[in-house]
Structure formats: structure tokens, C-alpha cells
Motif scaffolding. Structure first.
Motif, PDB file in Angstrom:
ATOM      1  N   ALA A  42       0.888  -1.395   0.059  1.00 35.72           N
ATOM      2  CA  ALA A  42      -0.044  -0.014   0.104  1.00 35.72           C
ATOM      3  C   ALA A  42       0.813   1.039  -0.104  1.00 35.72           C
ATOM      4  N   ILE A  43       2.091   1.296  -0.103  1.00 39.21           N
ATOM      5  CA  ILE A  43       2.911   2.282  -0.013  1.00 39.21           C
ATOM      6  C   ILE A  43       3.728   2.378  -1.301  1.00 39.21           C
ATOM      7  N   CYS A  44       3.895   3.631  -1.674  1.00 45.39           N
ATOM      8  CA  CYS A  44       4.772   3.795  -3.064  1.00 45.39           C
ATOM      9  C   CYS A  44       6.285   3.418  -2.759  1.00 45.39           C
ATOM     10  N   PRO A  45       7.051   2.631  -3.615  1.00 42.12           N
ATOM     11  CA  PRO A  45       8.190   2.006  -3.177  1.00 42.12           C
ATOM     12  C   PRO A  45       9.201   3.298  -3.516  1.00 42.12           C
ATOM     13  N   HIS A  46       8.889   4.427  -3.677  1.00 36.23           N
ATOM     14  CA  HIS A  46       9.576   5.553  -3.978  1.00 36.23           C
ATOM     15  C   HIS A  46      10.047   6.396  -2.611  1.00 36.23           C
ATOM     16  N   GLN A  47       8.780   6.653  -2.185  1.00 39.03           N
ATOM     17  CA  GLN A  47       9.045   7.296  -0.760  1.00 39.03           C
ATOM     18  C   GLN A  47       8.211   7.156   0.446  1.00 39.03           C
ATOM     19  N   ASP A  48       7.618   5.945   0.436  1.00 36.13           N
ATOM     20  CA  ASP A  48       6.726   5.604   1.079  1.00 36.13           C
ATOM     21  C   ASP A  48       5.362   6.331   1.367  1.00 36.13           C
ATOM     22  N   ILE A  49       4.741   6.894   0.336  1.00 31.97           N
ATOM     23  CA  ILE A  49       3.670   7.503   0.298  1.00 31.97           C
ATOM     24  C   ILE A  49       2.412   6.473   0.116  1.00 31.97           C
ATOM     25  N   PRO A  50       1.373   6.807   1.045  1.00 35.36           N
ATOM     26  CA  PRO A  50       0.077   5.901   1.000  1.00 35.36           C
ATOM     27  C   PRO A  50      -0.438   5.829  -0.782  1.00 35.36           C
ATOM     28  N   LEU A  51      -0.381   4.694  -1.326  1.00 34.35           N
ATOM     29  CA  LEU A  51      -1.036   4.954  -2.654  1.00 34.35           C
ATOM     30  C   LEU A  51      -2.449   5.079  -2.650  1.00 34.35           C
ATOM     31  N   VAL A  52      -3.169   4.615  -1.470  1.00 33.50           N
ATOM     32  CA  VAL A  52      -4.511   4.907  -1.511  1.00 33.50           C
ATOM     33  C   VAL A  52      -4.932   6.583  -1.603  1.00 33.50           C
ATOM     34  N   GLU A  53      -3.886   7.212  -1.269  1.00 32.02           N
ATOM     35  CA  GLU A  53      -3.997   8.820  -1.433  1.00 32.02           C
ATOM     36  C   GLU A  53      -3.899   9.397  -3.089  1.00 32.02           C
ATOM     37  N   GLY A  54      -3.581   8.281  -3.932  1.00 36.15           N
ATOM     38  CA  GLY A  54      -3.283   8.884  -5.099  1.00 36.15           C
ATOM     39  C   GLY A  54      -4.451   8.388  -5.902  1.00 36.15           C
ATOM     40  N   LYS A  55      -4.124   8.144  -7.221  1.00 30.85           N
ATOM     41  CA  LYS A  55      -5.189   7.893  -8.155  1.00 30.85           C
ATOM     42  C   LYS A  55      -5.514   6.457  -8.749  1.00 30.85           C
ATOM     43  N   PHE A  56      -6.403   5.873  -9.126  1.00 34.01           N
ATOM     44  CA  PHE A  56      -6.538   4.676  -9.942  1.00 34.01           C
ATOM     45  C   PHE A  56      -7.621   4.830 -10.922  1.00 34.01           C
ATOM     46  N   ASP A  57      -7.026   4.805 -12.087  1.00 28.59           N
ATOM     47  CA  ASP A  57      -7.739   4.945 -13.319  1.00 28.59           C
ATOM     48  C   ASP A  57      -8.240   3.975 -14.057  1.00 28.59           C
ATOM     49  N   GLY A  58      -8.276   2.766 -13.282  1.00 33.38           N
ATOM     50  CA  GLY A  58      -8.925   1.482 -13.759  1.00 33.38           C
ATOM     51  C   GLY A  58      -7.680   0.601 -14.384  1.00 33.38           C
ATOM     52  N   LYS A  59      -6.691   1.121 -14.621  1.00 31.97           N
ATOM     53  CA  LYS A  59      -5.446   0.506 -15.353  1.00 31.97           C
ATOM     54  C   LYS A  59      -4.196   0.509 -14.589  1.00 31.97           C
ATOM     55  N   CYS A  63       0.719   7.376  -8.066  1.00 32.91           N
ATOM     56  CA  CYS A  63       0.970   8.001  -6.590  1.00 32.91           C
ATOM     57  C   CYS A  63       1.084   9.411  -6.597  1.00 32.91           C
ATOM     58  N   ARG A  64       0.372   9.952  -5.610  1.00 25.75           N
ATOM     59  CA  ARG A  64       0.031  11.387  -5.529  1.00 25.75           C
ATOM     60  C   ARG A  64       1.253  12.312  -5.363  1.00 25.75           C
ATOM     61  N   ALA A  65       2.431  11.884  -5.069  1.00 22.45           N
ATOM     62  CA  ALA A  65       3.386  12.666  -4.667  1.00 22.45           C
ATOM     63  C   ALA A  65       4.362  12.989  -5.991  1.00 22.45           C
ATOM     64  N   HIS A  66       4.807  12.032  -6.655  1.00 22.19           N
ATOM     65  CA  HIS A  66       5.676  12.260  -7.703  1.00 22.19           C
ATOM     66  C   HIS A  66       5.239  11.426  -9.022  1.00 22.19           C
ATOM     67  N   GLN A  67       3.907  11.253  -8.943  1.00 22.03           N
ATOM     68  CA  GLN A  67       3.407  10.441 -10.141  1.00 22.03           C
ATOM     69  C   GLN A  67       3.792   9.220 -10.782  1.00 22.03           C
TER      70      GLN A  67
END
Length: 111
Positions: A42-59, A63-67
Motif C-alpha cells: 500500500a505504499i509507494c516504493p519511492h518514498q513511502d507515500i500511501p498509494l490510496v491517497e493517489g489515483k486509480f484510473d482502472g488500469k 502515486c500522488r507525490a511524484h506520479q
């Protein structure tokens, strides 16, 4: 494998993602439109940002922080391509969504 119930199907929406805690680990569950449910770290492997705070476009999981973005079927990195999300075994039994965390290690990438 030791599958543990994390939620019911009614707790998820097709085309969306949700985060659940299992055995002290945050698990991101995605349900692609017209696709099968998948579970990832559930965290981005880049900088531990919660991925649930990002976007999911169906595909893609983005990640919200650095895309940074990841394929929602395999967890493979799209941007950058040399990154990856750890994927957890998942199954649906009746209405129960179950995941197995045994032996899965959260992945980290270059910065």
C-alpha cells in the motif's frame, strides 16, 4: 498459504481502490472495471507515500507525490519502468475477500 479475510465484496467498488491493514501491513486492494481484484503493497516504493491517497484510473495505480505509476494487474512499474509493487495472493470466497501476506516483502526502489 494462510489466507486472511480483509473485507467483504460490499466494502469495495469496481473501478476503485481501498487500503486495509492485515498482520500489521497495509494492503492496497484494487478492482479494475471488468477485471479481477488484486492486492499490492500500500505504499509507494519511492518514498513511502500511501498509494490510496493517489489515483486509480482502472488500469494504473498512480502515486500522488511524484506520479509514479504501476500496472494494476501485475504491479509492474510504468513510470519508472524499473520499479515494482509487491503483489499479494488474493481470492474471493463467497462474499469474503481474502489475502495471504506470508512471505511477501514490501519492495523499495531507487530515489
Amino acid at each position: 498459504m494462510a489466507f486472511v479475510k480483509i473485507c467483504n465484496l460490499e466494502d469495495l467498488w469496481e473501478g476503485e481502490m481501498e487500503s486495509f491493514e492485515v498482520d500489521g501491513q497495509e494492503i492496497l486492494v484494487v478492482w479494475p472495471a471488468d477485471g479481477e481484484i488484486a492486492a499490492f503493497q500500500a505504499i509507494c516504493p519511492h518514498q513511502d507515500i500511501p498509494l490510496v491517497e493517489g489515483k486509480f484510473d482502472g488500469k494504473s495505480i498512480i502515486c500522488r507525490a511524484h506520479q509514479w505509476s504501476f500496472d494494476c494487474i501485475t504491479g509492474a512499474g510504468i513510470n519508472p519502468a524499473d520499479s515494482r509493487l509487491a503483489k499479494y495472493p488474493i481470492k474471493v470466497e463467497g462474499d469474503a475477500v481474502m489475502v495471504d501476506t506470508e512471505g511477501v516483502q514490501v519492495l523499495f526502489a531507487h530515489t
